[in-house]
Design a protein around this motif. Sequence first.
Motif, PDB file in Angstrom:
ATOM      1  N   LEU A 253       2.074  16.085  -1.092  1.00  0.00           N
ATOM      2  CA  LEU A 253       3.061  15.525  -0.174  1.00  0.00           C
ATOM      3  C   LEU A 253       2.458  15.339   1.217  1.00  0.00           C
ATOM      4  O   LEU A 253       2.708  14.322   1.881  1.00  0.00           O
ATOM      5  N   HIS A 254       1.625  16.285   1.618  1.00  0.00           N
ATOM      6  CA  HIS A 254       0.973  16.190   2.934  1.00  0.00           C
ATOM      7  C   HIS A 254       0.036  14.973   2.988  1.00  0.00           C
ATOM      8  O   HIS A 254       0.057  14.218   3.964  1.00  0.00           O
ATOM      9  N   GLU A 255      -0.787  14.793   1.926  1.00  0.00           N
ATOM     10  CA  GLU A 255      -1.687  13.626   1.878  1.00  0.00           C
ATOM     11  C   GLU A 255      -0.888  12.327   1.891  1.00  0.00           C
ATOM     12  O   GLU A 255      -1.243  11.368   2.571  1.00  0.00           O
ATOM     13  N   TYR A 256       0.188  12.321   1.123  1.00  0.00           N
ATOM     14  CA  TYR A 256       1.034  11.125   1.058  1.00  0.00           C
ATOM     15  C   TYR A 256       1.580  10.789   2.443  1.00  0.00           C
ATOM     16  O   TYR A 256       1.511   9.633   2.880  1.00  0.00           O
ATOM     17  N   ASP A 257       2.115  11.783   3.136  1.00  0.00           N
ATOM     18  CA  ASP A 257       2.666  11.546   4.480  1.00  0.00           C
ATOM     19  C   ASP A 257       1.600  10.998   5.424  1.00  0.00           C
ATOM     20  O   ASP A 257       1.854  10.045   6.170  1.00  0.00           O
ATOM     21  N   ASP A 258       0.409  11.613   5.388  1.00  0.00           N
ATOM     22  CA  ASP A 258      -0.673  11.149   6.260  1.00  0.00           C
ATOM     23  C   ASP A 258      -1.061   9.706   5.955  1.00  0.00           C
ATOM     24  O   ASP A 258      -1.215   8.881   6.856  1.00  0.00           O
ATOM     25  N   ARG A 259      -1.202   9.405   4.665  1.00  0.00           N
ATOM     26  CA  ARG A 259      -1.646   8.058   4.288  1.00  0.00           C
ATOM     27  C   ARG A 259      -0.577   7.003   4.573  1.00  0.00           C
ATOM     28  O   ARG A 259      -0.919   5.894   4.987  1.00  0.00           O
TER      29      ARG A 259
ATOM     30  N   LEU B 131      -7.314  -0.764   2.758  1.00  0.00           N
ATOM     31  CA  LEU B 131      -8.103  -0.491   1.554  1.00  0.00           C
ATOM     32  C   LEU B 131      -8.680   0.915   1.547  1.00  0.00           C
ATOM     33  O   LEU B 131      -8.799   1.536   0.491  1.00  0.00           O
ATOM     34  N   LEU B 132      -9.030   1.409   2.705  1.00  0.00           N
ATOM     35  CA  LEU B 132      -9.581   2.773   2.792  1.00  0.00           C
ATOM     36  C   LEU B 132      -8.576   3.820   2.322  1.00  0.00           C
ATOM     37  O   LEU B 132      -8.961   4.892   1.852  1.00  0.00           O
ATOM     38  N   LEU B 133      -7.301   3.506   2.408  1.00  0.00           N
ATOM     39  CA  LEU B 133      -6.265   4.472   2.021  1.00  0.00           C
ATOM     40  C   LEU B 133      -6.080   4.583   0.520  1.00  0.00           C
ATOM     41  O   LEU B 133      -5.521   5.565   0.028  1.00  0.00           O
ATOM     42  N   VAL B 134      -6.532   3.571  -0.229  1.00  0.00           N
ATOM     43  CA  VAL B 134      -6.294   3.566  -1.683  1.00  0.00           C
ATOM     44  C   VAL B 134      -7.565   3.459  -2.518  1.00  0.00           C
ATOM     45  O   VAL B 134      -7.494   3.391  -3.736  1.00  0.00           O
ATOM     46  N   THR B 135      -8.735   3.469  -1.878  1.00  0.00           N
ATOM     47  CA  THR B 135      -9.978   3.285  -2.640  1.00  0.00           C
ATOM     48  C   THR B 135     -10.255   4.420  -3.611  1.00  0.00           C
ATOM     49  O   THR B 135     -10.896   4.204  -4.636  1.00  0.00           O
ATOM     50  N   ASP B 136      -9.773   5.626  -3.321  1.00  0.00           N
ATOM     51  CA  ASP B 136     -10.033   6.750  -4.220  1.00  0.00           C
ATOM     52  C   ASP B 136      -8.949   6.918  -5.283  1.00  0.00           C
ATOM     53  O   ASP B 136      -8.982   7.870  -6.059  1.00  0.00           O
ATOM     54  N   LEU B 137      -8.018   5.980  -5.351  1.00  0.00           N
ATOM     55  CA  LEU B 137      -6.925   6.055  -6.320  1.00  0.00           C
ATOM     56  C   LEU B 137      -7.123   5.017  -7.422  1.00  0.00           C
ATOM     57  O   LEU B 137      -7.463   3.873  -7.141  1.00  0.00           O
TER      58      LEU B 137
ATOM     59  N   VAL C 108       0.841  -1.198   0.000  1.00  0.00           N
ATOM     60  CA  VAL C 108       0.000   0.000   0.000  1.00  0.00           C
ATOM     61  C   VAL C 108       0.875   1.246   0.000  1.00  0.00           C
ATOM     62  O   VAL C 108       0.605   2.209  -0.728  1.00  0.00           O
ATOM     63  N   ALA C 109       1.957   1.234   0.776  1.00  0.00           N
ATOM     64  CA  ALA C 109       2.869   2.381   0.790  1.00  0.00           C
ATOM     65  C   ALA C 109       3.483   2.587  -0.598  1.00  0.00           C
ATOM     66  O   ALA C 109       3.631   3.738  -1.048  1.00  0.00           O
ATOM     67  N   ASP C 110       3.827   1.498  -1.277  1.00  0.00           N
ATOM     68  CA  ASP C 110       4.367   1.610  -2.640  1.00  0.00           C
ATOM     69  C   ASP C 110       3.331   2.199  -3.591  1.00  0.00           C
ATOM     70  O   ASP C 110       3.654   3.033  -4.445  1.00  0.00           O
ATOM     71  N   GLN C 111       2.069   1.759  -3.455  1.00  0.00           N
ATOM     72  CA  GLN C 111       1.009   2.293  -4.305  1.00  0.00           C
ATOM     73  C   GLN C 111       0.803   3.781  -4.026  1.00  0.00           C
ATOM     74  O   GLN C 111       0.583   4.574  -4.950  1.00  0.00           O
ATOM     75  N   LEU C 112       0.902   4.165  -2.773  1.00  0.00           N
ATOM     76  CA  LEU C 112       0.771   5.588  -2.428  1.00  0.00           C
ATOM     77  C   LEU C 112       1.934   6.400  -3.002  1.00  0.00           C
ATOM     78  O   LEU C 112       1.746   7.525  -3.457  1.00  0.00           O
ATOM     79  N   LYS C 113       3.133   5.823  -3.011  1.00  0.00           N
ATOM     80  CA  LYS C 113       4.298   6.507  -3.592  1.00  0.00           C
ATOM     81  C   LYS C 113       4.100   6.736  -5.087  1.00  0.00           C
ATOM     82  O   LYS C 113       4.401   7.804  -5.622  1.00  0.00           O
ATOM     83  N   ILE C 114       3.551   5.726  -5.774  1.00  0.00           N
ATOM     84  CA  ILE C 114       3.264   5.872  -7.205  1.00  0.00           C
ATOM     85  C   ILE C 114       2.229   6.979  -7.418  1.00  0.00           C
ATOM     86  O   ILE C 114       2.375   7.811  -8.321  1.00  0.00           O
ATOM     87  N   ALA C 115       1.210   7.007  -6.567  1.00  0.00           N
ATOM     88  CA  ALA C 115       0.176   8.052  -6.676  1.00  0.00           C
ATOM     89  C   ALA C 115       0.791   9.438  -6.439  1.00  0.00           C
ATOM     90  O   ALA C 115       0.425  10.409  -7.105  1.00  0.00           O
ATOM     91  N   LEU C 116       1.742   9.527  -5.509  1.00  0.00           N
ATOM     92  CA  LEU C 116       2.429  10.802  -5.277  1.00  0.00           C
ATOM     93  C   LEU C 116       3.235  11.191  -6.514  1.00  0.00           C
ATOM     94  O   LEU C 116       3.165  12.341  -6.973  1.00  0.00           O
ATOM     95  N   ASP C 117       3.948  10.238  -7.091  1.00  0.00           N
ATOM     96  CA  ASP C 117       4.760  10.504  -8.281  1.00  0.00           C
ATOM     97  C   ASP C 117       3.907  10.918  -9.476  1.00  0.00           C
ATOM     98  O   ASP C 117       4.348  11.701 -10.316  1.00  0.00           O
ATOM     99  N   GLU C 118       2.688  10.378  -9.561  1.00  0.00           N
ATOM    100  CA  GLU C 118       1.790  10.721 -10.666  1.00  0.00           C
ATOM    101  C   GLU C 118       1.056  12.034 -10.416  1.00  0.00           C
ATOM    102  O   GLU C 118       0.322  12.509 -11.277  1.00  0.00           O
ATOM    103  N   GLY C 119       1.206  12.600  -9.224  1.00  0.00           N
ATOM    104  CA  GLY C 119       0.563  13.870  -8.913  1.00  0.00           C
ATOM    105  C   GLY C 119      -0.860  13.718  -8.397  1.00  0.00           C
ATOM    106  O   GLY C 119      -1.609  14.691  -8.353  1.00  0.00           O
ATOM    107  N   ARG C 120      -1.238  12.534  -7.999  1.00  0.00           N
ATOM    108  CA  ARG C 120      -2.595  12.309  -7.486  1.00  0.00           C
ATOM    109  C   ARG C 120      -2.724  12.704  -6.013  1.00  0.00           C
ATOM    110  O   ARG C 120      -3.826  12.962  -5.547  1.00  0.00           O
ATOM    111  N   LEU C 121      -1.607  12.693  -5.297  1.00  0.00           N
ATOM    112  CA  LEU C 121      -1.597  13.053  -3.883  1.00  0.00           C
ATOM    113  C   LEU C 121      -0.607  14.179  -3.661  1.00  0.00           C
ATOM    114  O   LEU C 121       0.453  14.220  -4.300  1.00  0.00           O
TER     115      LEU C 121
END
Length: 151
Positions: free
Chosen positions: A36-42, A56-62, A21-34
């Motif tokens: 930096l603040h959202e990324y850190d929180d998630r 799952l709640l952390l990535v359902t909107d991605l 999930v952390a890796d998926q969040l990193k990809i979302a940050l790199d793509e500009g979907r999150l």
Amino acid sequence: MKETRAEVEQMRAADADRQKVADQLKIALDEGRLSLHEYDDRVRLAYASKTYQELLLLVTDLPRPGLNATDVASRRQAEERRAARRLPTALLVLWTIWAAFTVANLVVFGLVSATTGGGVYPWPVWLLVPGAALGVVTVGTQAIRHQQRSR
């Protein structure tokens, strides 16, 4: 025994699951979907998660990694076009019956023509009448459905 979705969501997550999930969040940050603040929180919440449901709640909107907004929109539009072109079940049944009846008549006509030496009245041509009527109904149905979608 197969577990239900609710049972799976209540299962405890492993460190490897949190890392995915952390890796998926990193990809979302790199793509500009999150941001930096959202990324850190998630990410903080991901490493604090105990169950799959919390993860799952952390990535359902991605969207899936690698998809951009254009890809997501084009896939949605393609699915809507496919659904629009799909014939109603009743018409599919009628076309299937007509096709089966036509094939059977053509086979019988071919056998009769071959065994009698020709000169047989071409009765299968009359199958064009219900086929044409079915075609008109199909085109009309699709036009009405298209008109309703356009509103």
